[in-house]
Design a protein around this motif. Structure first.
Motif, PDB file in Angstrom:
ATOM      1  N   SER A   1       0.819  -1.198   0.000  1.00 57.00           N
ATOM      2  CA  SER A   1       0.000   0.000   0.000  1.00 57.00           C
ATOM      3  C   SER A   1       0.859   1.257   0.000  1.00 57.00           C
ATOM      4  CB  SER A   1      -0.927   0.004   1.222  1.00 57.00           C
ATOM      5  OG  SER A   1      -1.783  -1.112   1.208  1.00 57.00           O
ATOM      6  N   THR A   2       0.370   2.258  -0.733  1.00 57.76           N
ATOM      7  CA  THR A   2       1.027   3.563  -0.714  1.00 57.76           C
ATOM      8  C   THR A   2       0.355   4.504   0.274  1.00 57.76           C
ATOM      9  OG1 THR A   2      -0.384   4.319  -2.537  1.00 57.76           O
ATOM     10  CG2 THR A   2       1.747   3.341  -3.120  1.00 57.76           C
ATOM     11  N   VAL A   3      -0.817   4.109   0.766  1.00 58.28           N
ATOM     12  CA  VAL A   3      -1.554   4.916   1.736  1.00 58.28           C
ATOM     13  C   VAL A   3      -0.996   4.658   3.131  1.00 58.28           C
ATOM     14  CG1 VAL A   3      -3.788   5.286   2.841  1.00 58.28           C
ATOM     15  CG2 VAL A   3      -3.665   4.984   0.367  1.00 58.28           C
ATOM     16  N   THR A   4      -0.592   5.702   3.825  1.00 61.89           N
ATOM     17  CA  THR A   4      -0.067   5.581   5.184  1.00 61.89           C
ATOM     18  C   THR A   4      -1.017   6.178   6.216  1.00 61.89           C
ATOM     19  OG1 THR A   4       1.151   7.657   4.956  1.00 61.89           O
ATOM     20  CG2 THR A   4       2.316   5.614   4.389  1.00 61.89           C
TER      21      THR A   4
ATOM     22  N   PHE B   1      -5.310   7.379   6.796  1.00 55.54           N
ATOM     23  CA  PHE B   1      -6.684   7.445   6.321  1.00 55.54           C
ATOM     24  C   PHE B   1      -7.364   8.676   6.916  1.00 55.54           C
ATOM     25  CE2 PHE B   1      -5.983   2.803   5.970  1.00 55.54           C
ATOM     26  CZ  PHE B   1      -6.308   2.639   4.633  1.00 55.54           C
TER      27      PHE B   1
ATOM     28  N   THR C   1      -7.977  12.157  11.079  1.00 55.36           N
ATOM     29  CA  THR C   1      -7.120  11.150  10.459  1.00 55.36           C
ATOM     30  C   THR C   1      -6.837   9.999  11.413  1.00 55.36           C
ATOM     31  OG1 THR C   1      -5.111  12.299  11.195  1.00 55.36           O
ATOM     32  CG2 THR C   1      -5.996  12.888   9.023  1.00 55.36           C
TER      33      THR C   1
ATOM     34  N   PHE D   1      -2.335   4.150   9.170  1.00 53.33           N
ATOM     35  CA  PHE D   1      -2.639   2.813   8.645  1.00 53.33           C
ATOM     36  C   PHE D   1      -2.527   1.776   9.754  1.00 53.33           C
ATOM     37  CE2 PHE D   1      -1.630  -1.228   6.678  1.00 53.33           C
ATOM     38  CZ  PHE D   1      -2.568  -1.308   5.649  1.00 53.33           C
TER      39      PHE D   1
ATOM     40  N   CYS E   1      -4.025   2.193  -2.598  1.00 53.72           N
ATOM     41  CA  CYS E   1      -3.236   3.168  -3.346  1.00 53.72           C
ATOM     42  C   CYS E   1      -3.982   4.480  -3.542  1.00 53.72           C
ATOM     43  CB  CYS E   1      -2.826   2.582  -4.698  1.00 53.72           C
ATOM     44  SG  CYS E   1      -4.187   1.887  -5.654  1.00 53.72           S
ATOM     45  N   GLY E   2      -5.106   4.660  -2.865  1.00 54.90           N
ATOM     46  CA  GLY E   2      -5.899   5.874  -2.967  1.00 54.90           C
ATOM     47  C   GLY E   2      -7.193   5.602  -3.710  1.00 54.90           C
TER      48      GLY E   2
ATOM     49  N   ASN F   1      -7.953   7.710   0.047  1.00 62.13           N
ATOM     50  CA  ASN F   1      -7.710   7.293   1.431  1.00 62.13           C
ATOM     51  C   ASN F   1      -8.789   7.799   2.396  1.00 62.13           C
ATOM     52  OD1 ASN F   1      -7.026   9.992   1.339  1.00 62.13           O
ATOM     53  ND2 ASN F   1      -5.380   9.786   2.839  1.00 62.13           N
TER      54      ASN F   1
END
Length: 301
Positions: free
Chosen positions: A4-7, A9, A88, A91, A166-167, A169
């Motif tokens: 995953s590129t999302v760190t 949310f 926020t 992850f 990957c978005g 998020n």
């Protein structure tokens, strides 16, 4: 391995009206306080009163612990988001919340079935109750609850970790739950959906069928509704309200529904409160030769 590129949310929360944020903060803070106070009162009363060291109260003790964990998993972070402009969650924090909540969900459903079995034995086999619900049996049933909850939570959390995010998020929810996370996945989620459906059949629907004669349960119907459908049919506005019933309302109502209406528990809680009141009185006013009113009325009785 997760690619995953999302760190981080972003959560939209329960409602999207900014003018209601302060009201929601107060409401859910009160719900959290009620959940903590009610369940802690049950834990202390059962732990402190030897008369309540029986199978039924042993399982109610565990239910209170699960409800505290469930409420504490979701509500504090929800309150932080309501009071903050940046709603926020990391992850890793999301995965931790997912694991903890899924554990609570599984544990609570199996506990309801165990409690129903305990009442079945008490009503249908009263002469054999002490044998059928011995200490070893209670410990065995408690172990089964924990094992099923841990295995169920590990499977679903592990499957979520295999997905790629990957978005976008933005989680259209107020906490990290399986369905809204599946919607955000960039990789296929059919294995997750099969396992969620299987777990729902065995845990939610299976336990519901075993306990439907004992409980008229809002809890099971809402859980079945949420998890038995594919992610593509998820409706954010409607399903967030449904999720609020079994994540926020249930831990608050369980003490009143299952325990606080019980006469023995009420007596135990009053005894604990009386003991604490007397200790506080004697610690703070021991130099004054005045007895607290509760003691005077007790002596005169």
């Amino acid at each position: 391995m997760n690619r995953s590129t999302v760190t981080t949310f972003i959560m939209t929360g329960l409602l999207d009206q900014p003018q209601l944020q302060s009201l929601l903060f107060i409401l859910f803070l009160l719900i959290y306080i009620l959940a903590l106070v009610g369940n802690l009162a049950i834990i202390v009363a059962i732990f402190a009163n030897p008369k309540l060291h029986r199978p039924m109260y042993f399982f109610l003790f565990q239910l209170a612990i699960v409800d505290i964990v469930c409420a504490s998993t979701i509500i504090p972070h929800m309150l932080r988001n309501l009071a903050s402009a940046t709603k926020t969650i990391s992850f890793s924090g999301c995965v931790t919340q997912l694991y903890s909540f899924t554990w609570c969900l599984g544990a609570e459903m199996v506990l309801f079935t165990v409690m129903a079995y305990d009442r079945y034995v008490a009503v249908c086999h009263p002469l054999r109750y002490s044998i059928m619900m011995s200490k070893s049996m209670c410990l065995g049933l408690s172990t089964v609850v924990i094992v099923i909850a841990v295995v169920n939570s590990c499977i679903h959390t592990g499957l979520i970790l295999r997905l790629t995010f990957c978005g976008p998020n933005v989680i259209n929810h107020f906490f990290c739950e399986i369905p809204p996370l599946l919607v955000l996945s960039c990789s296929p989620v059919w294995i997750n959906e099969i396992m969620v459906f299987t777990a729902d059949i065995f845990l939610a629907m299976g336990d519901f069928l075993l306990t439907c004669l004992s409980y008229l349960s809002l809890y099971y119907s809402t859980v079945i509704y949420t998890y038995i459908r594919p992610a593509s049919t998820y409706s954010f506005k409607r399903d967030k309200i449904v999720a609020a019933l079994y994540t926020l309302v249930t831990p608050t109502l369980n003490p009143m529904v299952y325990t606080l209406r019980n006469k023995e528990v009420k007596v135990a809680i009053k005894s604990v409160l009386l003991l604490l009141t007397n200790r506080l009185w004697h610690r703070n006013f021991k130099h004054f030769h005045i007895k607290p009113k509760v003691l005077e009325s007790h002596d005169s009785a």
